[in-house]
Design a protein around this motif. Structure first.
Motif, PDB file in Angstrom:
ATOM      1  N   LEU A  20       2.447  13.572  -7.907  1.00 18.80           N
ATOM      2  CA  LEU A  20       3.174  12.805  -6.889  1.00 18.80           C
ATOM      3  C   LEU A  20       3.352  11.367  -7.370  1.00 18.80           C
ATOM      4  CD1 LEU A  20       4.306  11.960  -4.109  1.00 18.80           C
ATOM      5  CD2 LEU A  20       1.944  11.756  -3.301  1.00 18.80           C
TER       6      LEU A  20
ATOM      7  N   SER B  39       4.393   8.422  -5.772  1.00 21.55           N
ATOM      8  CA  SER B  39       4.719   7.942  -4.420  1.00 21.55           C
ATOM      9  C   SER B  39       5.646   6.727  -4.458  1.00 21.55           C
ATOM     10  CB  SER B  39       3.449   7.624  -3.636  1.00 21.55           C
ATOM     11  OG  SER B  39       2.718   6.612  -4.278  1.00 21.55           O
TER      12      SER B  39
ATOM     13  N   LEU C 106       9.227   7.564  -4.133  1.00 19.88           N
ATOM     14  CA  LEU C 106       9.722   7.844  -2.778  1.00 19.88           C
ATOM     15  C   LEU C 106      10.128   6.544  -2.083  1.00 19.88           C
ATOM     16  CD1 LEU C 106       7.212  10.593  -1.572  1.00 19.88           C
ATOM     17  CD2 LEU C 106       9.484  10.897  -2.551  1.00 19.88           C
ATOM     18  N   TYR C 107       9.314   5.493  -2.238  1.00 15.62           N
ATOM     19  CA  TYR C 107       9.677   4.194  -1.655  1.00 15.62           C
ATOM     20  C   TYR C 107      10.945   3.644  -2.314  1.00 15.62           C
ATOM     21  CZ  TYR C 107       5.354   3.999   1.022  1.00 15.62           C
ATOM     22  OH  TYR C 107       4.359   4.270   1.932  1.00 15.62           O
TER      23      TYR C 107
ATOM     24  N   ILE D  94      13.392   5.407  -3.736  1.00  8.76           N
ATOM     25  CA  ILE D  94      14.564   6.205  -3.328  1.00  8.76           C
ATOM     26  C   ILE D  94      14.982   5.831  -1.906  1.00  8.76           C
ATOM     27  CG2 ILE D  94      15.352   8.553  -2.807  1.00  8.76           C
ATOM     28  CD1 ILE D  94      13.343   9.465  -5.068  1.00  8.76           C
ATOM     29  N   LEU D  95      13.989   5.665  -1.035  1.00 15.18           N
ATOM     30  CA  LEU D  95      14.318   5.308   0.349  1.00 15.18           C
ATOM     31  C   LEU D  95      14.995   3.931   0.406  1.00 15.18           C
ATOM     32  CD1 LEU D  95      14.286   5.896   3.347  1.00 15.18           C
ATOM     33  CD2 LEU D  95      11.898   5.147   3.447  1.00 15.18           C
TER      34      LEU D  95
ATOM     35  N   ALA E  61      14.265   8.460   6.213  1.00 15.03           N
ATOM     36  CA  ALA E  61      13.312   9.168   5.340  1.00 15.03           C
ATOM     37  C   ALA E  61      13.349  10.697   5.479  1.00 15.03           C
ATOM     38  CB  ALA E  61      11.896   8.641   5.563  1.00 15.03           C
TER      39      ALA E  61
ATOM     40  N   ILE F  57      15.532  15.194  -1.849  1.00 19.77           N
ATOM     41  CA  ILE F  57      15.107  14.676  -3.159  1.00 19.77           C
ATOM     42  C   ILE F  57      14.595  15.819  -4.023  1.00 19.77           C
ATOM     43  CG2 ILE F  57      13.471  13.137  -4.322  1.00 19.77           C
ATOM     44  CD1 ILE F  57      13.148  11.701  -1.599  1.00 19.77           C
TER      45      ILE F  57
ATOM     46  N   LEU G   4       6.920   8.254   5.539  1.00 20.18           N
ATOM     47  CA  LEU G   4       6.747   8.884   4.220  1.00 20.18           C
ATOM     48  C   LEU G   4       5.403   9.602   4.066  1.00 20.18           C
ATOM     49  CD1 LEU G   4       8.339   6.238   1.806  1.00 20.18           C
ATOM     50  CD2 LEU G   4       9.263   8.468   2.442  1.00 20.18           C
TER      51      LEU G   4
ATOM     52  N   ARG H 217       5.476  13.530   3.940  1.00 19.70           N
ATOM     53  CA  ARG H 217       6.234  13.898   2.745  1.00 19.70           C
ATOM     54  C   ARG H 217       5.344  13.826   1.496  1.00 19.70           C
ATOM     55  NH1 ARG H 217      12.476  13.406   2.859  1.00 19.70           N
ATOM     56  NH2 ARG H 217      12.721  14.637   0.993  1.00 19.70           N
ATOM     57  N   GLN H 218       4.478  12.809   1.457  1.00 16.98           N
ATOM     58  CA  GLN H 218       3.567  12.666   0.318  1.00 16.98           C
ATOM     59  C   GLN H 218       2.489  13.754   0.370  1.00 16.98           C
ATOM     60  OE1 GLN H 218       2.709   8.256  -0.563  1.00 16.98           O
ATOM     61  NE2 GLN H 218       3.477   8.226   1.528  1.00 16.98           N
TER      62      GLN H 218
END
Ligand code: DC
Length: 227
Positions: A34, A36, A39-40, A42-43, A64, A69, A114, A117-118
């Motif tokens: 992961l 993480s 993810l931040y 991409i958001l 989110a 993704i 998020l 999702r994580q």
């Protein structure tokens, strides 16, 4: 009850080399990975592309759950990050995107959006999770928590060498300023600030090569009977 899927949490500040060590470890163990921070990132890009102001925590958080993704690899091994089918890996990894991510990451609703999702990345046989709050918030029950640290100067120097190797021009001063600004935001936000979990093993990597850090983490894994 089945034993929980093991997680190795690897946290630390920007540019400390968490990604390199965490990816290598996941590959070696055959565990999931992961990223993480991605993810931040991409958001933050999705919000910017949708014209949502980054300070508007509620609207950014609302994006989110809608993000489609996929993390993937091109045939030549290059990283691919697909958002709604389009490869945005280049944009995700840009320095400027790191700052956008750090800006939205201060908002509690964004972090909450998020969280699950994580946690969904936690699948057998195990997960290596790279971030800022893996050991403190996202996986507080992780059986091994590592906090990597290094001086801001050393982290900026590593980033500069990485960029130069990738054929991009880079000078130290702006990279150091950016790392300091991100440290300040990541460490001082009120929700999930960057800090080692109480039960984390802190490794100062300022004078260590990635292979030595990896070897140290593997020693800890063996000592705890996780492999
Ligand atoms: O690890 P990274 O550089 O890709 O992360 C980009 C930003 O995202 C980082 O400056 C702060 C934020 N972030 C976070 O707040 N929590 C995480 N678990 C990962 C990243």
């Amino acid at each position: 009850m089945a034993a929980p899927v093991p997680v190795i949490a690897i946290d630390g500040p920007s540019g400390v080399g968490k990604g390199t060590v965490a990816r290598a470890l996941a590959r070696k163990l055959g565990w999931h990975f992961l990223d993480s921070g991605a993810l931040y990132r991409i958001l933050a890009l999705a919000a910017r592309n949708a014209g949502v102001p980054l300070e508007d925590a509620g609207r950014v958080a609302a994006l989110a759950p809608k993000l489609k993704i996929r993390f993937d690899q091109a045939p030549d091994g290059a990283e691919r990050i697909l958002l709604d089918g389009a490869d945005i890996a280049g944009e995700v990894r840009a320095e400027t995107t790191g700052s956008l991510a750090s800006t939205i990451a201060v908002h509690p609703p964004v972090r909450a959006a998020l969280l699950q999702r994580q946690r969904d990345f936690r699948e057998p046989p195990g997960l290596v999770a790279d971030g800022r709050d893996m050991g403190t918030v996202v996986f507080p029950d992780a059986p091994l928590k590592i906090f990597l640290d290094a001086s801001a100067e050393e982290r900026a120097r590593r980033r500069m060498l990485q960029l130069r190797e990738a054929g991009r021009g880079a000078t130290l001063a702006p990279l150091l300023a950016d790392i300091r600004a991100r440290d300040e935001r990541d460490r001082n936000r009120s929700t999930a600030p960057l800090r080692p979990a109480d039960d984390a093993v802190v490794i100062d990597t300022t004078t260590l090569l990635p292979a030595a850090v990896l070897a140290r983490v593997e020693e800890l894994l063996h000592a705890r009977n996780l492999v």
